[in-house]
Design an enzyme around this catalytic site. Structure first.
Site, PDB file in Angstrom:
ATOM      1  N   CYS A 185      35.092  54.029  37.511  1.00 28.23           N
ATOM      2  CA  CYS A 185      36.307  53.214  37.588  1.00 28.23           C
ATOM      3  C   CYS A 185      35.996  51.830  38.144  1.00 28.23           C
ATOM      4  O   CYS A 185      34.979  51.618  38.785  1.00 28.23           O
ATOM      5  CB  CYS A 185      37.365  53.914  38.431  1.00 28.23           C
ATOM      6  N   ASP A 186      36.941  50.928  37.926  1.00 34.03           N
ATOM      7  CA  ASP A 186      36.776  49.486  38.097  1.00 34.03           C
ATOM      8  C   ASP A 186      35.809  49.039  39.202  1.00 34.03           C
ATOM      9  O   ASP A 186      34.776  48.454  38.932  1.00 34.03           O
ATOM     10  CB  ASP A 186      38.141  48.839  38.361  1.00 34.03           C
ATOM     11  N   LYS A 187      36.143  49.299  40.465  1.00 35.52           N
ATOM     12  CA  LYS A 187      35.339  48.752  41.567  1.00 35.52           C
ATOM     13  C   LYS A 187      34.077  49.554  41.815  1.00 35.52           C
ATOM     14  O   LYS A 187      33.157  49.079  42.470  1.00 35.52           O
ATOM     15  CB  LYS A 187      36.155  48.683  42.870  1.00 35.52           C
ATOM     16  N   CYS A 238      38.773  58.780  35.141  1.00 33.16           N
ATOM     17  CA  CYS A 238      37.541  57.962  35.069  1.00 33.16           C
ATOM     18  C   CYS A 238      36.352  58.618  35.754  1.00 33.16           C
ATOM     19  O   CYS A 238      35.204  58.379  35.382  1.00 33.16           O
ATOM     20  CB  CYS A 238      37.738  56.577  35.688  1.00 33.16           C
ATOM     21  N   SER A 261      44.874  42.726  36.647  1.00 34.85           N
ATOM     22  CA  SER A 261      44.147  43.791  35.979  1.00 34.85           C
ATOM     23  C   SER A 261      43.533  43.260  34.698  1.00 34.85           C
ATOM     24  O   SER A 261      44.054  42.324  34.080  1.00 34.85           O
ATOM     25  CB  SER A 261      45.132  44.919  35.647  1.00 34.85           C
TER      26      SER A 261
END
Length: 577
Positions: free
Chosen positions: A129-131, A56, A479
């Site tokens: 990426c996610d956070k 990512c 998730s």
């Protein structure tokens, strides 16, 4: 020749570049190869979450170079810096996942400190990426600088046996392997082809959900989030973002001019209609908090409840981010929402134009395959539902995208686990029963600490073919790749004495996603008795360090699990110091 387009006397970088007293500061810039004109120009922080932790983030370094070209072309001086990321796919299913949500705060804090310490005038933030996406956007809103966000782009789908595959398939294959339905050789083949390029997970999991948010909220250039990470066109969006931020400095358009209650509502609409990750219910309130706006999980879920779900993306649907991009991306999605009167058109964007003006320029229409027309949606309500009741007086959230109405109501006896590992072992050993409600507690922001995601457990259940035969509730998170009837964000969390911490095996739990209710068949008196007998939060291994600090500071989940008082308590705005 000095750049006369920008008045440095009103910009933060004047504190490090202007006047005789700043000669030592300027000498550092000369040491790095800058000339007099470049020192006199606005300084733009180019913040990236580049690292070698995961695919990512691996392409962000390249894209940052293109941003710098754009900033320079438009008369600015770019200063690149990096911050951390914790990548959920690699942190998943073990102690490392405790670091994930805490990393969002660390990203926002470190970007803030870097910007403040060096007096940068604006920011272009790249995250993969996610956070890291909400963390970067939270820093922009907190500082209230001219800001442009860029997503690093999604991974290309893998191919196996003529079908697209993603990392979600690999997580679920682990369950199939444990159930004896897939050999280790088959699992090995899948793991080698599932992730064929740089980029974030390809389904409408948390990274792509928050990438869509960045466009919908107005902090990213239209359609910039769609192109997969390996596409060279990402560099053109990056260069354009560098030019765009200089335009924002000139016009003094700041992050909070863009992030308003209306634009947060627009973003929540896009999450709902794309069947996005439940984590948006955590990150949108956290972003609102940075702007001093009241917008909590209830507000997010209210929007989810009356937004049609019409974009057919994994995990509930069939397609991945690359397919959405090829169908016209977020601009076409917002055009459909506008047809239903579900978009606030007057919100400002980083282009300097309103959302309405941007949608006016969208020529493409819904393709009817990836993006359905809003008049004939997949389902009439959003893919995510908020729940409340005596088991979750503050809040809870469940993703129902791809589930039939009959699958959205579940009653069964509780099977209580004190942490995710206990639950995963029970799933692996198949020592649970069909019809049970698996309860995983002590996984909230403070009690975990860190509010872990439960993908390993839920994917194993799906892989065993039991995803629809049991329900799962937790004060932790799920998730964006989770499938099945899985309720997260149950609040108050167990560590704060919430009802989830008082449950016993066999208590009958009812989850009704159609009515928005989650309850346990216990009287108020019985719950009060159990509360009296409660011995307090479970002790964790984390008695020092960053996770201890996070657990001390973190607030309730329904308000975004944030760690500081937010804009309502601030006494200055960084840009005006």
């Amino acid at each position: 020749m000095k750049n006369t387009k920008f008045d440095k006397s009103r910009l933060p970088s004047r504190h490090v570049t202007d006047g005789p007293a700043r000669a030592p500061h300027r000498s550092y810039y000369y040491a790095m190869g800058l000339n007099e004109d470049e020192i006199a120009q606005p300084f733009v922080g180019v913040a990236t979450c580049w690292n070698e932790a995961a695919p990512c983030n691996i392409a962000l370094n390249r894209q940052a170079q293109a941003v710098k070209l754009g900033v320079k072309a438009a008369g600015g001086t770019p200063r690149e810096f990096t911050t951390i990321t914790v990548t959920d796919g690699i942190a998943m299913g073990h102690e490392g996942m405790r670091s994930s949500l805490a990393s969002r705060e660390a990203i926002a804090d470190t970007v803030e400190l870097t910007m403040r310490g060096h007096c940068y005038d604006a920011i272009v933030g790249l995250a993969g990426c996610d956070k890291s996406l909400p963390g970067m956007m939270m820093a922009m809103i907190r500082l209230n600088t001219p800001s442009v966000f860029i997503y690093g782009g999604s991974i290309l789908p893998g191919r196996l046996n003529g079908k697209d595959v993603t990392v979600q398939d690999v997580f679920e294959a682990v369950g199939k392997n444990q159930a004896g339905n897939m050999s280790e050789e088959e699992l090995t083949i899948l793991e080698r082809v599932a992730c064929p390029s740089a980029g974030a997970c390809g389904g409408q999991f948390t990274a792509n959900t928050m990438a869509c948010v960045s466009e919908a909220i107005g902090l990213a250039l239209p359609n910039s989030s769609g192109a997969p990470a390996p596409y060279e066109s990402r560099d053109q969006y990056s260069e354009a973002s560098g030019i765009a931020v200089m335009n924002l400095i000139e016009k003094n358009i700041r992050a909070r001019d863009i992030v308003t209650l209306k634009s947060l509502q627009n973003a929540a609409r896009v999450v709902a209609c794309t069947g996005g990750s439940t984590n948006a219910g955590l990150h949108l309130p956290a972003m609102a908090h940075e702007a001093g706006i009241e917008f909590d999980l209830d507000d997010v879920c209210e929007i989810f409840r009356d937004t049609p779900y019409f974009v057919d993306l994994k995990p509930g649907g069939a397609y991945v981010a690359k397919d959405l991009y090829e169908a016209g991306g977020v601009p076409v999605v917002m055009k459909e929402l506008r047809k239903a009167g579900l978009i606030h058109e007057d919100c400002m964007t980083v282009t300097g134009r309103s959302i309405g003006e941007e949608i006016d320029m969208v020529e493409r229409e819904a393709d009817g395959k990836v993006i359905y027309p809003v008049t004939s949606p997949i389902t009439k309500t959003g893919g995510v539902v908020g729940l409340k009741g005596n088991l979750a007086p503050e809040s809870a959230i469940v993703k129902v995208a791809g589930m039939s109405p009959a699958e959205q109501v579940f009653t069964g006896p509780a099977r209580v686990f004190e942490c995710e590992e206990e639950a995963f072992e029970a799933v692996k050993a198949r020592s649970y029963k069909e019809g049970e409600v698996l309860v995983i507690r002590n996984e909230g922001p403070a009690g975990g600490p860190g509010m872990r995601e439960m993908l390993a457990t839920t994917a194993a259940l799906s892989g065993q073919g039991m995803g629809k035969k049991v329900a799962l509730i937790t004060d932790g998170r799920f998730s964006g790749a989770t499938r099945g009837f899985c309720v997260g964000h149950v609040g108050p969390e167990a560590a704060q004495g919430g009802p989830i911490g008082l449950l016993k095996d066999g208590d009958v739990i009812t989850i009704d996603a159609i009515k928005g209710e989650i309850s346990v068949a216990l009287s108020d008196a019985e719950l009060a008795e159990r509360k009296k007998a409660w011995k307090g939060p479970r002790e964790t291994l984390y008695a020092s360090g960053a996770l201890w600090k996070y657990a001390q500071l973190v607030g309730p989940t329904n308000k975004g699990a944030v760690t500081h008082p937010g804009a309502k308590a601030e006494r200055h705005v960084y840009m005006d110091l």
